[in-house]
Write an enzyme that holds these catalytic residues in place. Structure first.
Site, PDB file in Angstrom:
ATOM      1  N   GLU A  65     -47.598  30.317 130.519  1.00 47.98           N
ATOM      2  CA  GLU A  65     -46.543  29.495 130.293  1.00 47.98           C
ATOM      3  C   GLU A  65     -45.082  29.816 131.054  1.00 47.98           C
ATOM      4  O   GLU A  65     -44.077  29.114 130.757  1.00 47.98           O
ATOM      5  CB  GLU A  65     -46.236  29.031 128.820  1.00 47.98           C
ATOM      6  CG  GLU A  65     -45.667  30.047 127.901  1.00 47.98           C
ATOM      7  CD  GLU A  65     -44.555  29.755 127.122  1.00 47.98           C
ATOM      8  OE1 GLU A  65     -43.486  30.029 127.880  1.00 47.98           O
ATOM      9  OE2 GLU A  65     -44.450  29.093 126.274  1.00 47.98           O
ATOM     10  N   CYS A 115     -50.107  29.138 124.580  1.00 49.17           N
ATOM     11  CA  CYS A 115     -50.450  30.342 124.419  1.00 49.17           C
ATOM     12  C   CYS A 115     -52.042  30.439 124.330  1.00 49.17           C
ATOM     13  O   CYS A 115     -52.967  31.526 124.191  1.00 49.17           O
ATOM     14  CB  CYS A 115     -50.356  31.073 122.814  1.00 49.17           C
ATOM     15  SG  CYS A 115     -48.572  31.073 122.695  1.00 49.17           S
ATOM     16  N   HIS A 148     -54.693  34.608 117.315  1.00 52.32           N
ATOM     17  CA  HIS A 148     -53.442  34.633 117.934  1.00 52.32           C
ATOM     18  C   HIS A 148     -52.386  35.115 116.895  1.00 52.32           C
ATOM     19  O   HIS A 148     -52.418  34.981 115.803  1.00 52.32           O
ATOM     20  CB  HIS A 148     -53.181  33.229 118.386  1.00 52.32           C
ATOM     21  CG  HIS A 148     -51.889  32.686 118.984  1.00 52.32           C
ATOM     22  ND1 HIS A 148     -51.391  33.567 120.026  1.00 52.32           N
ATOM     23  CD2 HIS A 148     -50.749  32.055 118.840  1.00 52.32           C
ATOM     24  CE1 HIS A 148     -50.223  33.252 120.380  1.00 52.32           C
ATOM     25  NE2 HIS A 148     -49.696  32.455 119.638  1.00 52.32           N
TER      26      HIS A 148
END
Ligand SMILES: [Zn+2]
Lengths: 359, 135
Positions: free
Chosen positions: A93, A125, A248
């Site tokens: 990103e 992400c 994550h």
């Protein structure tokens, strides 16, 4: 052939031709900003910090340079010439250009051009793990023998925003190829995606916005547990069938809690839980955690990996380590070796490095 | 506009791609198509390992135009393990003092942006202290 359609909604992704990870490589820049420095400037020094410290890219680093180093490490472990790759895909990103791909810079630098697919992927992400799923498809179909998927970010938070404690820099690269050459076979994958606006950045805005507490339950926890549970159910596995798990990691607590919700122990997530000491590396986070886990895993170990990208979605993977790992992982620096070369910086240096001074 | 020149030099800059002389086998960097050692034609591509040692160095606090953002920084003559000596910036030094003979390795980094916010970003080789590899 025809009787396999339509597929059931809950079938895991599994290519006809088995695929796996042929090579992997991580990169973490050497600078560390302690969370206490952010607290000192913005909270009068009194704040519970979500992590200990985060990795910060230097003045001469960006997503392209970090991706290049991770890619070179992956090529070393794969032991293949770069021009054998048929795709170089970079998920981020924080691509250096708004228009002009990072992937061509990386592909040129590693020597993979010109007979390749190249593109940049964008999904907060989970851009890197989405590229990994695409690589499974490209290799699994037989169209390519090898494809490279990279997750990399130099994440930014608005000065004083909660994100500034955690928004970090790092990269990880994976080369997907035939299972018989793999140091870890990708047994199956499954994704869970909805339109959930927990975190976003509009064009030409430097810093993202986020929905505060909305980022937790309906976004992170919902998407990760759905993706992981469906994948485990569809493959007849439970948490006990895995030696390790990686999730994550936007902070320290979220991955710990989601692991516990899914039945995993603190031991299982330990090697891949790096957010306390490197921060949230966004598109690289789950993939660097996997790299650190592959650095210590033994042949036969199963690893569950689940990413999360705001906006929102999760990709889950079941990975089984093969005998080949013991021969090949030693030829590039470990993830922990990158983490160990630590140079602490203060908030002022951080502001300069990340271009936060208005000019 | 320097874009065409930078574009032509990208391989040597991104990845230390030079040449090897087919006659005397000397390694050549930067590539020049004629061997500086024996004078014969040398057009065979050769990618350098990127490993070398610091031959000499100097630290610049007043940087030339286009490099102000990076100052202070250290420029070194690096002797590549294949022979050639090249000029390059050192990076990731942290608090480490630079020493003659220090082992360094090539990394690809941002060299500069032609115009900080709008121009093409130039990437190229720099050298950093060698990192440990397990075996
Ligand atoms: Zn010669």
């Amino acid at each position: 052939m025809t009787e396999t359609f339509p597929q059931t909604t809950f079938a895991p992704l599994k290519p006809d031709r088995p695929v796996g990870i042929i090579g992997y490589g991580a990169y973490v820049p050497q600078y560390r900003l302690p969370a206490s420095e952010v607290a000192r400037i913005w909270k009068g020094g009194r704040a519970a910090t979500p992590i200990k410290e985060k990795a910060v890219a230097g003045l001469d680093e960006d997503v392209a340079t970090m991706a290049i180093e991770a890619a070179r490490n992956a090529l070393k472990r794969a032991g293949i010439p770069a021009d054998h790759l048929r795709a170089v895909w970079v998920g981020s990103e924080s691509h250096p250009y708004a228009v002009k791909p990072t992937s061509t810079i990386v592909a040129e630098a590693i020597g993979a051009v010109p007979h390749i697919q190249a593109a940049d992927w964008e999904f907060a992400c989970k851009a890197g793990t989405e590229a990994l799923v695409a690589s499974m498809g490209l290799v699994g179909s037989g169209m390519a023998r090898y494809a490279m998927a990279i997750g990399a970010d130099t994440a930014q938070g608005r000065p004083g925003d909660e994100l500034e404690f955690t928004a970090a820099s790092g990269a990880a690269a994976y080369i997907v190829g035939p299972a018989e050459e793999a140091l870890a076979v990708i047994e199956a994958s499954f994704s869970y995606v909805t339109d959930t606006p927990d975190f976003w950045r509009r064009p030409e805005q430097k810093f993202p916005m986020h929905g505060q507490r909305f980022t937790g339950e309906p976004a992170y926890f919902k998407h990760i547990t759905e993706a992981a549970q469906h994948l485990m159910k569809a493959t007849g596995t439970t948490a006990q069938d895995f030696r390790y798990a990686v999730f994550h990691q936007p902070n320290t607590k979220f991955p710990q809690r989601v692991a516990s919700l899914l039945g995993f122990t603190p031991e299982q997530i330990k090697p891949g839980l790096l957010s306390p000491i490197i921060g949230n590396t966004y598109a690289a986070a789950a993939l660097i955690g996997l790299a650190a886990t592959l650095d210590v895993a033994q042949p036969g170990d199963r690893i569950l990996v689940t990413s999360f990208g705001s906006g929102a979605g999760s990709d889950a993977f079941i990975i089984r380590v093969t005998e080949a790992i013991t021969q090949r992982r030693g030829v590039a620096p470990t993830t922990q070796a990158y983490i160990a070369r630590r140079v602490e910086i203060d908030y002022g240096t951080y502001v300069r490095f990340r271009g936060k001074l208005a000019s | 506009m320097e874009i065409p020149r930078h574009w032509r030099l990208k391989q040597q800059r991104y990845a230390l791609v030079g040449e090897v002389c087919p006659h005397c086998e000397e390694k050549i960097f930067p590539p020049r198509d004629v061997c500086p050692y024996c004078g014969n034609e040398a057009k065979t591509q050769f990618t350098f390992s990127g490993r070398g040692t610091v031959f000499s160095f100097t630290t610049l606090t007043e940087a030339p135009a286009g490099f102000e953002q990076a100052a202070p920084y250290t420029v070194a003559l690096v002797k590549l393990e294949e022979g050639p000596v090249i000029t390059a910036q050192l990076t990731d030094l942290g608090d480490r003092p630079v020493e003659i003979g220090m082992p360094v390795e090539m990394v690809t980094r941002k060299i500069r942006a032609e115009d900080e916010a709008r121009g093409v970003i130039l990437y190229g080789y720099k050298f950093r202290p060698v990192m440990e590899t397990p075996k």
